[in-house]
Design an enzyme around this catalytic site. Structure first.
Site, PDB file in Angstrom:
ATOM      1  N   GLY A  20      12.201  18.435  55.280  1.00  0.00           N
ATOM      2  CA  GLY A  20      13.417  18.717  54.688  1.00  0.00           C
ATOM      3  C   GLY A  20      13.866  20.220  54.887  1.00  0.00           C
ATOM      4  N   SER A  22      16.156  21.519  56.878  1.00  0.00           N
ATOM      5  CA  SER A  22      17.452  21.991  57.334  1.00  0.00           C
ATOM      6  C   SER A  22      18.407  22.599  56.439  1.00  0.00           C
ATOM      7  CB  SER A  22      18.038  20.832  57.941  1.00  0.00           C
ATOM      8  OG  SER A  22      18.450  19.789  57.340  1.00  0.00           O
ATOM      9  N   ARG A  23      18.237  22.248  54.995  1.00  0.00           N
ATOM     10  CA  ARG A  23      19.330  23.087  54.191  1.00  0.00           C
ATOM     11  C   ARG A  23      18.640  23.275  52.801  1.00  0.00           C
ATOM     12  NH1 ARG A  23      22.417  17.367  52.128  1.00  0.00           N
ATOM     13  NH2 ARG A  23      20.283  16.254  51.715  1.00  0.00           N
ATOM     14  N   VAL A  72      11.147  10.968  56.965  1.00  0.00           N
ATOM     15  CA  VAL A  72       9.884  11.092  56.128  1.00  0.00           C
ATOM     16  C   VAL A  72       9.331   9.981  55.269  1.00  0.00           C
ATOM     17  CG1 VAL A  72       9.949  13.591  55.986  1.00  0.00           C
ATOM     18  CG2 VAL A  72      11.107  11.949  53.975  1.00  0.00           C
ATOM     19  N   ASN A  98       8.745  19.174  50.666  1.00  0.00           N
ATOM     20  CA  ASN A  98      10.085  19.640  50.215  1.00  0.00           C
ATOM     21  C   ASN A  98      11.044  18.497  50.245  1.00  0.00           C
ATOM     22  OD1 ASN A  98      12.465  21.541  49.347  1.00  0.00           O
ATOM     23  ND2 ASN A  98      13.205  20.886  51.366  1.00  0.00           N
ATOM     24  N   SER A 150      10.023  19.243  40.636  1.00  0.00           N
ATOM     25  CA  SER A 150      11.419  19.279  39.847  1.00  0.00           C
ATOM     26  C   SER A 150      10.998  19.408  38.343  1.00  0.00           C
ATOM     27  CB  SER A 150      12.449  18.412  40.112  1.00  0.00           C
ATOM     28  OG  SER A 150      13.380  18.457  39.177  1.00  0.00           O
ATOM     29  N   TYR A 163      13.998   9.461  40.237  1.00  0.00           N
ATOM     30  CA  TYR A 163      13.762  10.875  40.770  1.00  0.00           C
ATOM     31  C   TYR A 163      12.582  11.647  39.890  1.00  0.00           C
ATOM     32  CZ  TYR A 163      14.911  15.499  42.129  1.00  0.00           C
ATOM     33  OH  TYR A 163      14.949  17.051  42.356  1.00  0.00           O
ATOM     34  N   ALA A 165      10.486  10.343  38.145  1.00  0.00           N
ATOM     35  CA  ALA A 165       8.935   9.749  38.236  1.00  0.00           C
ATOM     36  C   ALA A 165       8.378  10.105  39.617  1.00  0.00           C
ATOM     37  CB  ALA A 165       9.170   8.182  38.252  1.00  0.00           C
ATOM     38  N   LYS A 167       9.093  12.872  40.997  1.00  0.00           N
ATOM     39  CA  LYS A 167       8.560  14.408  40.775  1.00  0.00           C
ATOM     40  C   LYS A 167       7.310  14.791  40.241  1.00  0.00           C
ATOM     41  CE  LYS A 167      11.629  15.888  43.959  1.00  0.00           C
ATOM     42  NZ  LYS A 167      11.229  16.669  45.001  1.00  0.00           N
TER      43      LYS A 167
END
Length: 256
Positions: A20, A22-23, A72, A98, A150, A163, A165, A167
């Site tokens: 991840g 690219s940004r 991914v 990431n 996070s 999300y 869970a 992280k």
């Protein structure tokens, strides 16, 4: 006499894989690792132009960079990406897990597909990528794995059960793998950003942002550029005795 060049580029000769990349935070990390001298392989899912733009910035810093498309969530794609890094650079010495996304809903409205997709993207991909790079790292008796989690995985967040869970799972993965590979001089750590100005936080309403800011002692969101230097440090020999740790970068939101 010190070697100023080596000091400025402590990762010279190492290869980093940033999923991840690219940004947002991933792009900032790719640039930081390139600045420190590493060859960089960054992955992207759909925006080739953005990925190639980041790769060009890394190359402008004097490091090699390969932007590779893939999903991914696909083990075959991850195998292809890691094999491509091996063919181009000899292997992956530094892995930054990431890649991540969100699909926010209250639990009562969250479908199983949403749950499975977020865990596949954010957590299972990190497990698979870790497993794929460890063979090279164990042979080399040197490696760095840095998982971008996070604060949601530390403190939870309403509407983000999937999300949070995923992280939180990354933190358990970090500690378990760190115990397994420490004897091979491979470190595994987690960085847990708070609210950072990225595409994900830009989806928040002004009211949501205002509520969040009241909870952050520093009174502002962070930037991707404030996350990357810690990741860079954790990849160097200066962090060789740090493993299994979680580092919050959140303006004081979480204090343990």
């Amino acid at each position: 006499m010190t070697n100023d060049g080596a000091a400025a580029r402590p990762l010279e000769g190492k290869t980093a894989l940033v999923t991840g990349g690219s940004r947002g935070i991933g792009a900032a990390i790719a640039l930081e690792l390139g600045r420190l001298g590493a060859n960089v392989v960054l992955t992207y899912r759909s925006n080739e132009a953005a990925a190639e733009a980041v790769a060009a910035e890394v190359r402008a810093l004097g490091s090699e960079c390969l932007a590779t498309g893939g999903d991914v969530r696909s083990e075959a794609d991850l195998e292809r990406i890691v094999e491509g890094a091996r063919e181009r650079f000899g292997g992956v010495d530094i892995l930054v897990n990431n890649a991540g996304t969100t699909d926010d809903k209250l639990v009562m409205r969250m479908g199983t597909d949403s749950w499975n997709d977020i865990l596949a993207t954010n957590l299972t991909s990190a497990f698979i990528a870790t497993r794929l790079v460890l063979r090279h790292m164990t042979r080399a008796r040197w490696g760095r794995i840095i998982n971008i989690s996070s604060v949601a995985g530390v403190m939870g967040n309403a509407g983000q059960a999937n999300y949070a869970a995923s992280k939180a799972g990354m933190l358990g993965l970090t500690k378990s793998v760190a115990r397994e590979v420490a004897s091979r001089s491979i470190t595994v750590n987690a960085v847990t950003p708070g609210f950072v100005e990225t595409d994900l936080t830009s989806k928040l309403t002004e009211e949501q942002q205002a509520t969040i800011l009241t909870q952050i002692p520093m009174g502002r969101f962070g930037s991707a550029a404030e996350i990357a230097p810690l990741v860079g440090f954790l990849a160097t020999d200066g962090a060789s005795y740090i493993t299994g740790q979680t580092f919050n970068i959140d303006g004081g939101l979480v204090m343990q």
